[in-house]
Scaffold this active site. Structure first.
Site, PDB file in Angstrom:
ATOM      1  N   HIS A  16      55.547  44.610  -6.049  1.00 46.03           N
ATOM      2  CA  HIS A  16      56.925  44.356  -6.508  1.00 46.03           C
ATOM      3  C   HIS A  16      57.702  45.665  -6.609  1.00 46.03           C
ATOM      4  O   HIS A  16      58.869  45.733  -6.207  1.00 46.03           O
ATOM      5  CB  HIS A  16      56.924  43.712  -7.907  1.00 46.03           C
ATOM      6  CG  HIS A  16      56.285  42.367  -7.988  1.00 46.03           C
ATOM      7  ND1 HIS A  16      55.330  42.051  -8.930  1.00 46.03           N
ATOM      8  CD2 HIS A  16      56.474  41.238  -7.254  1.00 46.03           C
ATOM      9  CE1 HIS A  16      54.959  40.795  -8.787  1.00 46.03           C
ATOM     10  NE2 HIS A  16      55.630  40.276  -7.766  1.00 46.03           N
ATOM     11  N   LYS A  40      55.395  26.273 -15.204  1.00 43.27           N
ATOM     12  CA  LYS A  40      54.306  27.134 -14.736  1.00 43.27           C
ATOM     13  C   LYS A  40      53.730  27.887 -15.939  1.00 43.27           C
ATOM     14  O   LYS A  40      54.490  28.525 -16.678  1.00 43.27           O
ATOM     15  CB  LYS A  40      54.891  28.138 -13.736  1.00 43.27           C
ATOM     16  CG  LYS A  40      54.032  28.446 -12.535  1.00 43.27           C
ATOM     17  CD  LYS A  40      54.862  29.201 -11.516  1.00 43.27           C
ATOM     18  CE  LYS A  40      54.036  30.016 -10.557  1.00 43.27           C
ATOM     19  NZ  LYS A  40      54.877  30.779  -9.629  1.00 43.27           N
ATOM     20  N   ARG A  89      54.913  39.394   2.528  1.00 41.97           N
ATOM     21  CA  ARG A  89      53.652  40.106   2.740  1.00 41.97           C
ATOM     22  C   ARG A  89      53.055  39.762   4.093  1.00 41.97           C
ATOM     23  O   ARG A  89      52.677  40.619   4.863  1.00 41.97           O
ATOM     24  CB  ARG A  89      52.645  39.738   1.635  1.00 41.97           C
ATOM     25  CG  ARG A  89      52.959  40.367   0.312  1.00 41.97           C
ATOM     26  CD  ARG A  89      52.154  39.755  -0.783  1.00 41.97           C
ATOM     27  NE  ARG A  89      52.469  38.338  -0.906  1.00 41.97           N
ATOM     28  CZ  ARG A  89      52.149  37.581  -1.931  1.00 41.97           C
ATOM     29  NH1 ARG A  89      51.454  38.080  -2.927  1.00 41.97           N
ATOM     30  NH2 ARG A  89      52.494  36.316  -1.979  1.00 41.97           N
ATOM     31  N   SER A 128      50.225  38.977  -8.047  1.00 38.06           N
ATOM     32  CA  SER A 128      49.986  38.944  -9.492  1.00 38.06           C
ATOM     33  C   SER A 128      48.762  38.087  -9.803  1.00 38.06           C
ATOM     34  O   SER A 128      47.985  38.398 -10.708  1.00 38.06           O
ATOM     35  CB  SER A 128      51.208  38.364 -10.217  1.00 38.06           C
ATOM     36  OG  SER A 128      52.333  39.181 -10.027  1.00 38.06           O
TER      37      SER A 128
HETATM   38  O1  PNS Z   1      57.536  35.124  -7.825  1.00 35.62           O
HETATM   39  P1  PNS Z   1      57.705  33.698  -7.363  1.00 35.62           P
HETATM   40  O2  PNS Z   1      57.068  32.743  -8.355  1.00 35.62           O
HETATM   41  O3  PNS Z   1      57.206  33.487  -5.965  1.00 35.62           O
HETATM   42  O4  PNS Z   1      59.305  33.411  -7.345  1.00 35.62           O
HETATM   43  C1  PNS Z   1      59.836  32.152  -6.970  1.00 35.62           C
HETATM   44  C2  PNS Z   1      61.353  32.082  -7.320  1.00 35.62           C
HETATM   45  C3  PNS Z   1      61.576  32.482  -8.763  1.00 35.62           C
HETATM   46  C4  PNS Z   1      62.121  33.006  -6.424  1.00 35.62           C
HETATM   47  C5  PNS Z   1      61.844  30.624  -7.060  1.00 35.62           C
HETATM   48  O5  PNS Z   1      60.917  29.730  -7.586  1.00 35.62           O
HETATM   49  C6  PNS Z   1      63.205  30.361  -7.687  1.00 35.62           C
HETATM   50  O6  PNS Z   1      64.204  30.949  -7.335  1.00 35.62           O
HETATM   51  N1  PNS Z   1      63.223  29.421  -8.661  1.00 35.62           N
HETATM   52  C7  PNS Z   1      64.416  29.066  -9.397  1.00 35.62           C
HETATM   53  C8  PNS Z   1      64.750  27.599  -9.197  1.00 35.62           C
HETATM   54  C9  PNS Z   1      65.541  27.414  -7.924  1.00 35.62           C
HETATM   55  O7  PNS Z   1      66.585  27.993  -7.727  1.00 35.62           O
HETATM   56  N2  PNS Z   1      65.028  26.546  -7.033  1.00 35.62           N
HETATM   57  C10 PNS Z   1      65.708  26.228  -5.797  1.00 35.62           C
HETATM   58  C11 PNS Z   1      65.136  26.975  -4.615  1.00 35.62           C
HETATM   59  S1  PNS Z   1      63.608  26.236  -4.129  1.00 35.62           S
END
Ligand code: PNS
Length: 165
Positions: A16, A40, A89, A128
């Site tokens: 990150h 989660k 990645r 993570s």
């Molecule tokens: O680190 P992560 O868990 O891979 O991040 C995922 C993240 C936070 C980028 C994604 O889950 C997100 O933006 N969630 C917020 C809800 C949202 O906007 N959902 C619509 C897009 S699928």
């Protein structure tokens, strides 16, 4: 131009931080925003994750750390941000990331674009989840996260002998 780097950051890793440093060099202002995802289960609370990120990015003057709940597009709109940054990645990340990027573009009416940075090779394996898995069995995570983060991860698993505090 402003950008947001959203994620779970449970906890922040060197992978990150690689993306944060490179995005901070591209954008005028980068907000790293921790998703408060009640669905989660996380090792660290949102407040703990924000504090770890603040400590890890304190050398970067144009990086802010925040948190959000709900949709990223709503958060971006409230903060007048039009670019989301994500790290890629490997090809296995691509399908998931493409879907999120296209969803955000569609539902924001084109107001939120996504820019991908490819993770530096040395961190390509890192997540993570693997950091937590290795630490939970007492493995060495000092090459994957900053030392103060490693201490906190070990503390969560009740391991005190790994890193001198
Ligand atoms: O680190 P992560 O868990 O891979 O991040 C995922 C993240 C936070 C980028 C994604 O889950 C997100 O933006 N969630 C917020 C809800 C949202 O906007 N959902 C619509 C897009 S699928």
């Amino acid at each position: 131009m402003k950008a947001v780097y959203p994620g779970s950051f449970d906890p922040v890793t060197y992978g990150h931080l690689d993306i944060i440093e490179r995005a901070a060099a591209i954008f005028d202002e980068l907000t790293v925003s921790v998703l408060n995802n009640k669905a989660k289960t996380a090792l660290f609370s949102v407040e703990e994750r924000v504090n770890l990120l603040k400590e890890a990015t304190k050398h970067l003057p144009n990086v802010k750390v925040d948190c959000f709940s709900g949709l990223l597009i709503d958060y971006a709109k409230q903060n007048d941000i039009h670019v989301s940054v994500r790290g890629l990645r490997a090809v296995t990340d691509f399908e998931y990331e493409l879907q999120i990027a296209q969803t955000n573009s569609k539902f924001s009416g084109g107001e939120l674009d996504t820019i991908f940075l490819t993770t530096s090779l040395e961190f390509a394996y890192l997540s993570s989840s693997t950091v937590k898995e290795i630490a939970s069995f007492g493995g060495d995570i000092t090459e994957t996260v900053p030392k103060f983060v490693a201490q906190k991860v070990y503390e969560k698993f009740g391991i005190t002998e790994r890193v001198e505090i």
